[in-house]
Design a protein around this motif. Structure first.
Motif, short mmCIF file in Angstrom:
data_model
loop_
_atom_site.label_atom_id
_atom_site.label_comp_id
_atom_site.label_asym_id
_atom_site.label_seq_id
_atom_site.Cartn_x
_atom_site.Cartn_y
_atom_site.Cartn_z
N THR A 1 -0.78 16.52 41.52
CA THR A 1 0.27 16.43 40.05
C THR A 1 -0.11 15.03 39.53
OG1 THR A 1 2.09 15.81 41.24
CG2 THR A 1 1.51 18.25 40.59
N SER B 1 -0.16 20.73 45.15
CA SER B 1 0.59 19.62 45.23
C SER B 1 1.00 19.42 46.89
CB SER B 1 1.72 19.85 44.30
OG SER B 1 2.75 18.59 44.60
N SER B 2 1.54 18.37 47.14
CA SER B 2 2.11 17.86 48.30
C SER B 2 3.74 18.40 48.37
CB SER B 2 2.13 16.61 48.83
OG SER B 2 2.90 15.87 47.76
N LYS C 1 7.49 18.96 42.97
CA LYS C 1 6.50 18.69 41.97
C LYS C 1 6.03 19.75 41.26
CE LYS C 1 5.05 13.94 43.74
NZ LYS C 1 3.79 13.27 43.97
N TYR D 1 -0.05 22.19 49.28
CA TYR D 1 -1.29 21.93 50.26
C TYR D 1 -0.61 21.55 51.49
CZ TYR D 1 -1.62 17.23 48.37
OH TYR D 1 -1.42 15.84 47.97
N LEU E 1 -18.82 12.80 37.72
CA LEU E 1 -18.47 12.49 36.22
C LEU E 1 -17.57 10.99 36.42
CD1 LEU E 1 -15.74 13.17 34.73
CD2 LEU E 1 -16.73 15.57 35.57
N VAL F 1 -15.08 9.46 33.34
CA VAL F 1 -14.33 9.38 32.28
C VAL F 1 -15.39 10.07 31.11
CG1 VAL F 1 -12.93 8.07 30.81
CG2 VAL F 1 -13.47 7.26 32.81
N1 NAP Z 1 -14.51 9.85 37.89
C1 NAP Z 1 -13.81 9.46 36.96
O1 NAP Z 1 -13.79 9.23 35.73
C2 NAP Z 1 -12.14 9.09 37.30
C3 NAP Z 1 -11.30 9.24 36.14
C4 NAP Z 1 -9.78 9.14 36.64
C5 NAP Z 1 -9.50 9.00 37.90
N2 NAP Z 1 -10.45 9.39 38.84
C6 NAP Z 1 -10.10 9.44 40.19
O2 NAP Z 1 -9.42 10.59 40.32
C7 NAP Z 1 -8.26 10.46 41.25
C8 NAP Z 1 -6.98 10.69 40.64
O3 NAP Z 1 -6.62 9.87 39.72
P1 NAP Z 1 -5.29 9.54 38.96
O4 NAP Z 1 -5.17 8.44 38.08
O5 NAP Z 1 -5.06 11.16 38.27
O6 NAP Z 1 -4.28 9.48 40.35
P2 NAP Z 1 -2.76 9.57 40.24
O7 NAP Z 1 -2.09 9.85 39.20
O8 NAP Z 1 -2.31 8.16 41.22
O9 NAP Z 1 -2.56 10.73 41.40
C9 NAP Z 1 -2.01 10.87 42.61
C10 NAP Z 1 -1.51 12.21 42.87
O10 NAP Z 1 -2.64 12.89 43.67
C11 NAP Z 1 -2.29 13.72 44.56
N3 NAP Z 1 -2.77 13.57 45.82
C12 NAP Z 1 -2.93 12.57 46.65
N4 NAP Z 1 -3.80 12.83 47.64
C13 NAP Z 1 -4.12 13.97 47.54
C14 NAP Z 1 -4.77 14.88 48.20
N5 NAP Z 1 -5.21 14.52 49.55
N6 NAP Z 1 -5.32 16.08 48.08
C15 NAP Z 1 -4.71 16.72 46.60
N7 NAP Z 1 -3.95 15.62 45.84
C16 NAP Z 1 -3.57 14.41 46.41
C17 NAP Z 1 -0.64 13.52 44.74
O11 NAP Z 1 0.12 14.24 43.95
P3 NAP Z 1 0.65 15.51 44.85
O12 NAP Z 1 2.04 14.95 45.56
O13 NAP Z 1 1.26 16.46 43.75
O14 NAP Z 1 -0.15 16.22 45.79
C18 NAP Z 1 -0.44 12.12 43.96
O15 NAP Z 1 0.90 12.02 43.71
C19 NAP Z 1 -8.61 9.12 42.05
O16 NAP Z 1 -9.27 9.14 43.15
C20 NAP Z 1 -9.06 8.45 40.84
O17 NAP Z 1 -9.89 7.11 41.26
C21 NAP Z 1 -11.70 9.42 38.63
#
Ligand code: NAP
Length: 333
Positions: free
Chosen positions: A163, A185-186, A190, A205, A277, A279
């Motif tokens: 989430t 979600s964990s 949430k 999960y 991908l 952004v």
């Molecule tokens: N490729 C791109 O363009 C791009 C762009 C943005 C972000 N990203 C990447 O995408 C990821 C998410 O970014 P974000 O900014 O959205 O992060 P974020 O807001 O910090 O998301 C953190 C949340 O992800 C969930 N999570 C943590 N470990 C998990 C797991 N093992 N399995 C499933 N869910 C898990 C947890 O939610 P729950 O407690 O609800 O599980 C946690 O609160 C990061 O790795 C980031 O580097 C990549």
């Protein structure tokens, strides 16, 4: 004006400095930043030891001056910065990476920033700066995942993992496009906070390690057309179990690690796409904002921190106690 700069010390990564106000040159725009938001990437950069750069890719503010030749924005307009300062449209190139805000170049955690004209975009109609600050990375990444490959069609099933920022926008934008959604979600608490966005199914999960079973049940055993894979190596095996034949896995993040044993044969036998991908372009940002203007969307802001306490916002994101976005308020109009 004041700007934060990364110190290179992972335990205390931010230093607030007084610096001269930047002036826009030809083709540039000066923006008084009103709000910024945090992404997981910002934690990774702060922990990496990088120093000397203004952090944060995401922010929104009011145009206060434009340089010679600027015609698409005017002083007084509320704009978002683009994550990549130089990716107007088309396919990504290696050169695009050199303009990533808050990493390769100075980012948005400052009172005034200067950006190229094609590196800003008007905020959705009627949005506040705090709302608009949530869009440049998380929302655009989710939008690119949804429409940048095989575009999602109404009635198809989209899976969101966790989430955090990308996943909650993925849920909201998938619903806006008419898709069915399953979100994991964990935490049951949430998942309850996702209810207003109308997920078709939710799964904890931690309680159900094989969450792919729930996706298969929800899709009559066929699997989902699209999975927004923010977990990376640690969740990929589950995603590959529940992607539909001919479906797609959008490889976005690495929250669950960068190495694990996976069987690529599942993708082959299902003729499924694995699409990395990063952004999205300004053109995709404009398309997303047009969809938001048309259908409406209320971004989920978990908490807003004051500029002077930016470090607390970093700590809150790192705690993973949040849902959706964590915002830092920089000023007011
Ligand atoms: N490729 C791109 O363009 C791009 C762009 C943005 C972000 N990203 C990447 O995408 C990821 C998410 O970014 P974000 O900014 O959205 O992060 P974020 O807001 O910090 O998301 C953190 C949340 O992800 C969930 N999570 C943590 N470990 C998990 C797991 N093992 N399995 C499933 N869910 C898990 C947890 O939610 P729950 O407690 O609800 O599980 C946690 O609160 C990061 O790795 C980031 O580097 C990549």
């Amino acid at each position: 004006m004041r700007a934060y700069v990364l110190t290179g010390d992972a335990d205390s990564p931010l230093e607030l400095r007084q610096v001269p106000d930047p002036e826009p040159g030809p083709g540039e725009v000066a923006v008084r930043v009103l709000a910024t938001s945090l992404n997981y990437r910002d934690l990774m950069i702060a922990r990496s030891g990088r120093s000397g750069v203004v952090p944060l890719s995401d922010g929104a503010g009011e145009v206060i001056a434009v340089g010679a030749g600027v015609s698409s924005v005017q002083p007084g307009q509320l704009v978002c910065g683009c994550f990549f300062a130089h990716w107007p449209s088309g396919r990504i190139t290696a050169a695009v990476h050199d303009g990533a805000l808050g990493g390769a170049v100075d980012g948005m955690l400052a009172e005034v920033v200067v950006l190229p004209e094609h590196g800003v975009i008007p905020a959705p109609r009627g949005w506040t700066a705090e709302q608009a600050s949530t869009l440049p990375c998380a929302a655009l990444t989710a939008w690119n995942a949804l429409v940048g490959g095989q575009p999602v069609r109404a009635g198809q099933t989209v899976v969101l993992l966790g989430t955090g920022g990308v996943s909650v926008f993925g849920l909201q934008l998938a619903k806006l496009l008419g898709a069915r959604t399953v979100i994991t979600s964990s935490s049951d608490e949430k998942l309850a906070r996702m209810e207003p966005f109308g997920p078709d199914a939710t799964v904890n999960y931690t309680a159900h390690e094989r969450w792919s079973d729930v996706v298969l049940e929800e899709t009559g055993g066929l699997g989902a057309e699209l999975i927004l894979e923010v977990g990376g190596a640690g969740t990929l095996a589950q995603s590959m179990r529940c992607v539909r034949h001919g479906g797609q896995i959008a490889l976005i993040g690495i929250l669950a690690g960068t190495s694990a044993k996976v069987n690529p044969g599942l993708l082959v036998s299902r003729s499924a796409d694995l699409r990395g991908l990063y952004v999205g372009s300004r053109e995709q940002f404009a398309e997303m904002n047009a969809a938001i203007d048309q259908h409406g969307l209320d971004p989920l802001i978990d908490e807003v921190f004051p500029f002077e306490d930016a470090a607390a916002a970093y700590r809150h994101l790192a705690s993973q106690a949040h849902v959706g976005k964590v915002v830092i308020s920089v000023g007011s109009r």
